[in-house]
Write a protein that holds these residues in place. Structure first.
Motif, PDB file in Angstrom:
ATOM      1  N   ASP A   1      -5.611   6.875   9.191  1.00  0.00           N
ATOM      2  CA  ASP A   1      -5.532   8.212   9.758  1.00  0.00           C
ATOM      3  C   ASP A   1      -4.442   8.923   8.972  1.00  0.00           C
ATOM      4  O   ASP A   1      -3.322   8.404   8.849  1.00  0.00           O
ATOM      5  N   VAL A   2      -4.777  10.102   8.419  1.00  0.00           N
ATOM      6  CA  VAL A   2      -3.819  10.809   7.571  1.00  0.00           C
ATOM      7  C   VAL A   2      -3.599  12.239   8.057  1.00  0.00           C
ATOM      8  O   VAL A   2      -4.506  12.876   8.604  1.00  0.00           O
ATOM      9  N   LEU A   3      -2.372  12.692   7.832  1.00  0.00           N
ATOM     10  CA  LEU A   3      -2.008  14.076   8.096  1.00  0.00           C
ATOM     11  C   LEU A   3      -2.183  14.832   6.791  1.00  0.00           C
ATOM     12  O   LEU A   3      -1.559  14.502   5.782  1.00  0.00           O
ATOM     13  N   LEU A   4      -3.077  15.823   6.802  1.00  0.00           N
ATOM     14  CA  LEU A   4      -3.384  16.601   5.608  1.00  0.00           C
ATOM     15  C   LEU A   4      -2.314  17.663   5.344  1.00  0.00           C
ATOM     16  O   LEU A   4      -1.552  18.027   6.255  1.00  0.00           O
ATOM     17  N   PRO A   5      -2.254  18.188   4.134  1.00  0.00           N
ATOM     18  CA  PRO A   5      -1.262  19.220   3.799  1.00  0.00           C
ATOM     19  C   PRO A   5      -1.348  20.463   4.685  1.00  0.00           C
ATOM     20  O   PRO A   5      -0.350  21.149   4.887  1.00  0.00           O
ATOM     21  N   ASN A   6      -2.533  20.735   5.261  1.00  0.00           N
ATOM     22  CA  ASN A   6      -2.690  21.911   6.122  1.00  0.00           C
ATOM     23  C   ASN A   6      -2.356  21.624   7.585  1.00  0.00           C
ATOM     24  O   ASN A   6      -2.571  22.466   8.456  1.00  0.00           O
ATOM     25  N   GLY A   7      -1.871  20.387   7.871  1.00  0.00           N
ATOM     26  CA  GLY A   7      -1.483  20.024   9.232  1.00  0.00           C
ATOM     27  C   GLY A   7      -2.587  19.394  10.053  1.00  0.00           C
ATOM     28  O   GLY A   7      -2.348  18.926  11.168  1.00  0.00           O
ATOM     29  N   GLU A   8      -3.811  19.361   9.542  1.00  0.00           N
ATOM     30  CA  GLU A   8      -4.934  18.746  10.243  1.00  0.00           C
ATOM     31  C   GLU A   8      -4.925  17.233  10.018  1.00  0.00           C
ATOM     32  O   GLU A   8      -4.323  16.735   9.073  1.00  0.00           O
ATOM     33  N   MET A   9      -5.646  16.507  10.880  1.00  0.00           N
ATOM     34  CA  MET A   9      -5.785  15.056  10.742  1.00  0.00           C
ATOM     35  C   MET A   9      -7.152  14.734  10.146  1.00  0.00           C
ATOM     36  O   MET A   9      -8.124  15.469  10.339  1.00  0.00           O
ATOM     37  N   SER A  10      -7.219  13.613   9.409  1.00  0.00           N
ATOM     38  CA  SER A  10      -8.481  13.145   8.846  1.00  0.00           C
ATOM     39  C   SER A  10      -8.427  11.631   8.722  1.00  0.00           C
ATOM     40  O   SER A  10      -7.378  11.025   8.946  1.00  0.00           O
ATOM     41  N   LYS A  11      -9.546  11.031   8.347  1.00  0.00           N
ATOM     42  CA  LYS A  11      -9.622   9.579   8.112  1.00  0.00           C
ATOM     43  C   LYS A  11      -9.943   9.335   6.647  1.00  0.00           C
ATOM     44  O   LYS A  11     -10.691  10.103   6.031  1.00  0.00           O
ATOM     45  N   ARG A  12      -9.402   8.251   6.107  1.00  0.00           N
ATOM     46  CA  ARG A  12      -9.681   7.828   4.735  1.00  0.00           C
ATOM     47  C   ARG A  12     -10.067   6.358   4.764  1.00  0.00           C
ATOM     48  O   ARG A  12      -9.328   5.518   5.275  1.00  0.00           O
ATOM     49  N   GLU A  13     -11.254   6.054   4.221  1.00  0.00           N
ATOM     50  CA  GLU A  13     -11.715   4.672   4.085  1.00  0.00           C
ATOM     51  C   GLU A  13     -11.246   4.186   2.720  1.00  0.00           C
ATOM     52  O   GLU A  13     -11.604   4.773   1.694  1.00  0.00           O
ATOM     53  N   LEU A  14     -10.447   3.125   2.700  1.00  0.00           N
ATOM     54  CA  LEU A  14      -9.804   2.669   1.473  1.00  0.00           C
ATOM     55  C   LEU A  14     -10.119   1.217   1.162  1.00  0.00           C
ATOM     56  O   LEU A  14     -10.137   0.373   2.054  1.00  0.00           O
ATOM     57  N   ILE A  15     -10.342   0.952  -0.114  1.00  0.00           N
ATOM     58  CA  ILE A  15     -10.481  -0.413  -0.603  1.00  0.00           C
ATOM     59  C   ILE A  15      -9.232  -0.746  -1.407  1.00  0.00           C
ATOM     60  O   ILE A  15      -8.860  -0.018  -2.337  1.00  0.00           O
ATOM     61  N   LYS A  16      -8.597  -1.833  -1.035  1.00  0.00           N
ATOM     62  CA  LYS A  16      -7.425  -2.329  -1.763  1.00  0.00           C
ATOM     63  C   LYS A  16      -7.897  -3.481  -2.656  1.00  0.00           C
ATOM     64  O   LYS A  16      -8.611  -4.371  -2.202  1.00  0.00           O
ATOM     65  N   HIS A  17      -7.504  -3.447  -3.916  1.00  0.00           N
ATOM     66  CA  HIS A  17      -7.941  -4.425  -4.917  1.00  0.00           C
ATOM     67  C   HIS A  17      -6.735  -4.818  -5.761  1.00  0.00           C
ATOM     68  O   HIS A  17      -5.912  -3.959  -6.098  1.00  0.00           O
ATOM     69  N   PRO A  18      -6.601  -6.086  -6.154  1.00  0.00           N
ATOM     70  CA  PRO A  18      -5.409  -6.512  -6.907  1.00  0.00           C
ATOM     71  C   PRO A  18      -5.350  -6.010  -8.351  1.00  0.00           C
ATOM     72  O   PRO A  18      -4.331  -6.155  -9.017  1.00  0.00           O
ATOM     73  N   GLY A  19      -6.430  -5.412  -8.843  1.00  0.00           N
ATOM     74  CA  GLY A  19      -6.455  -4.959 -10.230  1.00  0.00           C
ATOM     75  C   GLY A  19      -7.237  -5.924 -11.093  1.00  0.00           C
ATOM     76  O   GLY A  19      -7.582  -7.038 -10.686  1.00  0.00           O
ATOM     77  N   ALA A  20      -7.533  -5.472 -12.311  1.00  0.00           N
ATOM     78  CA  ALA A  20      -8.351  -6.270 -13.213  1.00  0.00           C
ATOM     79  C   ALA A  20      -7.952  -5.984 -14.655  1.00  0.00           C
ATOM     80  O   ALA A  20      -7.154  -5.088 -14.930  1.00  0.00           O
ATOM     81  N   VAL A  21      -8.538  -6.756 -15.542  1.00  0.00           N
ATOM     82  CA  VAL A  21      -8.353  -6.564 -16.977  1.00  0.00           C
ATOM     83  C   VAL A  21      -9.722  -6.503 -17.635  1.00  0.00           C
ATOM     84  O   VAL A  21     -10.706  -6.984 -17.083  1.00  0.00           O
TER      85      VAL A  21
END
Length: 180
Positions: free
Chosen positions: A25-45
């Motif tokens: 759940d994130v607070l946007l720059p305009n003061g509104e709330m939104s949701k962000r679906e995120l994938i966390k990954h360790p990185g690759a080469v």
């Protein structure tokens, strides 16, 4: 304008061998709330490897998310505590049977910054040595080694047998550097 989104709450959905999924759940720059679906990954080469006769070392493998086989440059996931250069050498040896004493860092880039934090570190070598004894692939990894010309690689882009960003980047990089 400040574009930063402030995380108010994180809900961890899934944690697997390769990725973690969370909803913030994130607070946007305009003061509104939104949701962000995120994938966390360790990185690759990814490794751009050229043989002494100017052939690009590639691997062919099935990619389940796409339900198709692709031709790609060798690549692999960073292991915890492992530097990208060590990962690159390990993946080169495991996937291709080649090793090198000279890996040159080229660049890094985020693969899908709209929803994932995966970063790929790209290395180059044209000083390959065939290993006397091939390393073992991961138990669930099946690849076919190929060496192809840049002209053939461009044809594989057109046929969409090469259809991933890191490999297309590698071919464009080599062309820009004057490889034929």
């Amino acid at each position: 304008m400040n574009f930063e989104e402030k995380t108010v709450k994180t809900n961890h959905i899934f944690s697997g061998k390769i990725i973690q999924l969370q909803v913030d759940d994130v607070l946007l720059p305009n003061g509104e709330m939104s949701k962000r679906e995120l994938i966390k990954h360790p990185g690759a080469v990814a490794i751009i490897a050229m043989t002494e006769n100017n052939k690009l070392v590639m691997v062919k493998q099935y990619r389940k998310p796409l339900e198709k086989t692709l031709v790609e440059i060798p690549a692999g996931k960073l292991e915890e505590g492992e530097s990208p250069e060590i990962t690159a050498l390990r993946e080169l040896e495991e996937e291709t049977g080649y090793t090198t004493n000279h890996l040159q860092y080229i660049t890094s880039f985020y693969t899908s910054p709209g929803f994932a934090d995966e970063i790929i570190y790209v290395y180059f070598t044209d000083e390959l040595t065939l290993l006397e004894e091939k390393k073992q692939l991961d138990e669930d990894e099946f690849v076919e080694l190929m060496t192809i010309s840049l002209d053939d690689a461009e044809e594989l882009i057109q046929s969409q047998d090469i259809h991933d960003a890191k490999t297309v980047f590698a071919i464009q990089y080599l062309k820009a550097k004057g490889w034929k």
